[in-house]
Scaffold this active site. Structure first.
Site, short mmCIF file in Angstrom:
data_model
loop_
_atom_site.label_atom_id
_atom_site.label_comp_id
_atom_site.label_asym_id
_atom_site.label_seq_id
_atom_site.Cartn_x
_atom_site.Cartn_y
_atom_site.Cartn_z
CG HIS A 144 -1.76 1.17 1.43
ND1 HIS A 144 -3.10 1.20 1.09
CD2 HIS A 144 -1.48 2.40 1.96
CE1 HIS A 144 -3.59 2.39 1.38
NE2 HIS A 144 -2.63 3.14 1.91
CD GLU A 145 1.91 3.37 3.60
OE1 GLU A 145 2.10 4.47 3.04
OE2 GLU A 145 0.89 3.14 4.28
CD GLU A 220 -4.86 6.46 2.30
OE1 GLU A 220 -4.59 5.25 2.43
OE2 GLU A 220 -3.99 7.34 2.36
#
Length: 303
Positions: A144-145, A220
């Site tokens: 995700h990062e 996100e």
């Protein structure tokens, strides 16, 4: 699997930067007029010089400032061999350069990425994350990062946040500016510019806040999709969001407030408890993120 370009996110980031540039120009313009009316023509040059320096410092040091806020230290492969191996493997799968890795001593499980570019990035995790999630969930969070780094939205959020913070400082110190204008010899001539200065700062604060939230929420969702693409497991990302959300809800309020300014960067922020705070939240509801990942899992199974 490499991350596909998210054109919707790119358009949002360009729109956000354009809006911030206009607000920033108005902010600096009013400040320059105010300075000219109170201290003379030299004040304009001072305002422009200060603005240029602040923007340059923000671009250069924002990543390090975020790490310092969490007392996160960069770690090498000898200190965290498994973590480095995971990030290296996932970065190769995502097609991005391996970022530096930092670890923060906080017990609340979380992570964030900060960067000036794809080749100058840091992924930071808390000790709580390493202790409380399983291997698949940890891979999903790291992926995700990495998606944030690939999308280049970490830099955009840092620059947008700078103007929001500057506007908030002016508005919150309105009486300081007002008394300064009166004492500075401008008298009645200076006061209208002070009011205009604070008014533009208020618009920059609120407008920038809303723009940053719109970008933050979409980024996100995009990073969740990126994590699913990198790991091949939307379910792992959904499980990670659920696990971290439960732990964050159980974290004492005092601990959450200590790092509230980093909420926009965290993979899962502090829980929004009021209706207004939920409306202004930096992230989508965890339930919505999990629902979208469930839909994505169905797409993966259909391939």
């Amino acid at each position: 699997m490499q991350i596909k370009p998210d054109w919707s996110l790119r358009v949002r980031m360009l729109a956000a930067m354009g809006g911030m540039a206009l607000l920033y120009a108005a902010f600096v313009g009013v400040a320059a007029v105010w300075a000219n009316s109170t201290v003379g023509s030299g004040g304009i040059l001072v305002v422009l010089a200060v603005a240029a320096v602040l923007v340059g410092l923000q671009y250069r040091y924002a990543p390090q400032a975020a790490l310092r806020a969490l007392d996160a230290d960069r770690v090498d492969e000898q200190q965290y061999p498994d973590l480095h191996a995971r990030v290296g493997r996932l970065a190769a799968q995502a097609g991005v350069p391996k970022p530096d890795i930092a670890v923060a001593p906080q017990s609340a499980p979380n992570a964030f990425a900060t960067a000036r570019g794809r080749d100058d990035a840091v992924v930071a995790v808390t000790e709580g994350l390493l202790e409380r999630v399983d291997d698949d969930e940890l891979d999903a969070v790291l992926a995700h990062e990495l998606a944030h780094i690939e999308h280049r939205d970490a830099l955009v959020m840092s620059l947008v946040t700078f103007l929001v913070t500057a506007g908030a400082l002016v508005v919150r110190n309105f009486w300081w500016f007002g008394s300064g204008g009166g004492d500075g010899g401008g008298g009645g001539d200076g006061q209208p510019w002070i009011v205009g200065f604070v008014a533009v700062a208020f618009v920059a604060w609120i407008g920038g806040y809303l723009v940053s939230r719109a970008v933050s929420r979409h980024r996100e969702f995009a990073a969740d999709r990126g994590a699913a693409a990198i790991t091949g497991s939307p379910g792992a990302m959904a499980s990670a969001i659920d696990s971290i959300s439960e732990e964050m809800a159980a974290t004492p309020d005092d601990d959450l407030r200590d790092h509230a300014e980093l909420n926009a960067l965290f993979v899962v922020p502090a829980e929004a408890k009021s209706r207004l705070s939920r409306m202004m939240a930096t992230h989508p509801d965890p339930e919505k993120r999990i629902e979208r990942l469930a839909d994505l899992a169905g797409e993966f199974e259909g391939r």
